[in-house]
Every structure is written in C-alpha cells, then in structure tokens.
Design an enzyme around this catalytic site. Structure first.
Site, PDB file in Angstrom:
ATOM      1  N   GLN A   1      -4.672   2.323  -3.373  1.00  0.00           N
ATOM      2  CA  GLN A   1      -5.479   1.247  -2.792  1.00  0.00           C
ATOM      3  C   GLN A   1      -5.268  -0.047  -3.589  1.00  0.00           C
ATOM      4  O   GLN A   1      -5.183  -1.132  -3.021  1.00  0.00           O
ATOM      5  CB  GLN A   1      -6.964   1.645  -2.779  1.00  0.00           C
ATOM      6  CG  GLN A   1      -7.870   0.700  -2.008  1.00  0.00           C
ATOM      7  CD  GLN A   1      -7.618   0.720  -0.501  1.00  0.00           C
ATOM      8  OE1 GLN A   1      -7.151   1.707   0.047  1.00  0.00           O
ATOM      9  NE2 GLN A   1      -7.897  -0.380   0.165  1.00  0.00           N
TER      10      GLN A   1
ATOM     11  N   GLU B   1     -13.191  -0.660  13.944  1.00  0.00           N
ATOM     12  CA  GLU B   1     -11.972   0.141  13.776  1.00  0.00           C
ATOM     13  C   GLU B   1     -12.057   1.373  14.669  1.00  0.00           C
ATOM     14  O   GLU B   1     -12.528   2.429  14.243  1.00  0.00           O
ATOM     15  CB  GLU B   1     -11.793   0.570  12.303  1.00  0.00           C
ATOM     16  CG  GLU B   1     -11.549  -0.595  11.349  1.00  0.00           C
ATOM     17  CD  GLU B   1     -11.063  -0.144   9.971  1.00  0.00           C
ATOM     18  OE1 GLU B   1     -10.913   1.073   9.724  1.00  0.00           O
ATOM     19  OE2 GLU B   1     -10.811  -1.036   9.131  1.00  0.00           O
TER      20      GLU B   1
HETATM   21 ZN   LIG Z   1      -9.161   4.045   7.918  1.00  0.00          ZN
END
Ligand SMILES: [Zn+2]
Length: 255
Positions: free
Chosen positions: A138, A222
């Site tokens: 990340q 999302e």
């Molecule tokens: Zn995701």
C-alpha cells in the site's frame, strides 16, 4: 434503533394510563423485558475496535477481529499480516498466478468460493481482481501515485498505508468479463454488478462503499469492493441500508 426504543417506551406509558378494569388483557400482555431485548441489538464486545493512539493515529489493537472497522480514522498496525491467508479457489482476472493479491483470510476465502458458486448458478460469472494487500505494498502504491502528481492529490483516491481494508485480508475487488475485468463505476450497470449488490449479503459480504454514503465511508462509491463480515452482520447492514460505520453506531457491546 433509538426511534424503536422511544416508540416502545411510549406504548408502555400509554398502556399504563388505561384503567386496568377496562382492558385487563392488555395489562397482562405487557412484557417489558422482551421489548427491551428487541430494541437494542447486542454483539460481543470483542467485535468492536480496541484503539490506541500512536503518533496521532488511532491504531487498531485487535486487528484479527473479523468485524474490524478499517477506515481513514482507524488504522491497522504497520506490522499486521493476517494469520490465516489462503488462496480461494475462484476465477481470477489474472489467471492462475499465485500472488499476494489473490489471498484472503480463511473464512472470507471459503465465503468467497460459495459466493462465486452461487453467482454461477444464477448464470453470473465473477472474477476476483484484488484481495489481500500488505502494508508495504500500500505504501508503494501511494508513493507511485504521489510521484506522478503530489501526495495530497494521490491521497484523494489511494488509502494511506494501514487505512486500506485490503490489509485485513477480508476484502475482495470483483469484476466481470462484461466489464473488461475493470474496477470502475460502470461495473454497477453490468448484470454481475447488479447480482452482487442484491445477493452478496446472503454469503456474508457487504458492498463496503455505497453510493450516497461517501460522507460516512470517506471513500468514493466502489461497486466492485466487497468486504466479508459474516452473514448476520451482512444481512443486518443490507436490510437497514447501513455502512459498516453505521453498524457500529447502532450495535451495543454485550456487558
Ligand atoms: Zn478494494
């Protein structure tokens, strides 16, 4: 929930005003303890985040909790790797490669397999695109984003390390061939995206970043990102049109 409590309390008060001799049956039907039980859903206290402030960040001390709430307020520890990562036996957008992002925690992986099978029975073919992501990965993604614009700009669409739900091993980004295996808003218009929205909770998954809840989740809509929370929580969240943040506001820890 608060509204329910008030309504029940009002009902009890009203019944109390009715002269007993006129409606004796109602008096005996009063079951205050049962009403209280219905009013407040209770879950084990271990499902709530235990937090400790580290360098101004609220860091989760019980990251293995299957209901862990990870967001831009509550971060996973930088050294946390889920203890039971496995590769679910499902179709991936990148084929058979055995790579970090194909992994999920054991229970989530089993539930994902059942979800994909259920979809297939309804004629929908799902593809797993991105699951587990380490803290370091990340960090790399954010650094790459920052290099092509600025860190401030990159942070609008990329979670800071520790604050991505993918580090929990409980999330999977899902797409379809009809959407070119892409993770984008148009996935919601595909049959597969619609099926997931309607059925994911039956398998213990929630659409984690719903449309219109951006202020609560701090993430854009999302339609591809699904989070495993187990069937009880997923069904409650789905039926009440909650986010995971709402769920923890509504639930009470057992004493
Ligand atoms: Zn995701």
């Amino acid at each position: 929930m608060k509204k329910t409590v008030l309504t029940l309390a009002a009902a009890v008060l009203l019944s109390g005003c009715t002269p007993a001799e006129e409606e004796p049956a109602k008096e005996t039907e009063q079951t205050a303890p049962a009403a209280e039980k219905e009013a407040g859903p209770v879950i084990d206290a271990s499902y709530f985040n235990e937090l400790k402030e580290v360098d101004g960040v609220q860091v989760i001390q019980n990251p293995e909790n299957p209901l862990v709430l990870v967001n831009k307020e509550f971060a996973l520890p930088s050294d946390y790797t889920p203890p039971d990562l496995i590769r679910p036996n499902v179709q991936y957008s990148f084929g058979d490669q055995d790579i970090e992002k194909s992994y999920m925690r054991r229970d989530a992986a089993a539930a994902l397999e059942t979800l994909f099978k259920g979809a297939e029975e309804d004629g929908q073919y799902l593809f797993a695109v991105s699951g587990y992501r380490s803290y370091d990965r990340q960090k790399e993604i954010l650094a790459a984003g920052a290099a092509s614009s600025s860190e401030q700009e990159a942070l609008k669409s990329i979670a800071p390390p520790g604050m991505s739900e993918h580090q929990s091993g409980l999330a999977m980004d899902i797409s379809s061939e009809s959407n070119g295996f892409e993770l984008n808003q148009s996935f919601e218009e595909t049959e597969e995206g619609q099926w997931l929205k309607d059925h994911a909770h039956e398998y213990g998954f929630i659409l984690r970043y719903p449309k219109g809840k951006e202020d609560i989740t701090q993430y854009i809509y999302e339609p591809w990102h699904f989070r495993y929370v187990g069937r009880d929580a997923a069904t409650l969240i789905y039926e009440n049109d909650w986010t995971l943040e709402d769920y923890f506001k509504e639930m009470k820890p057992a004493e």
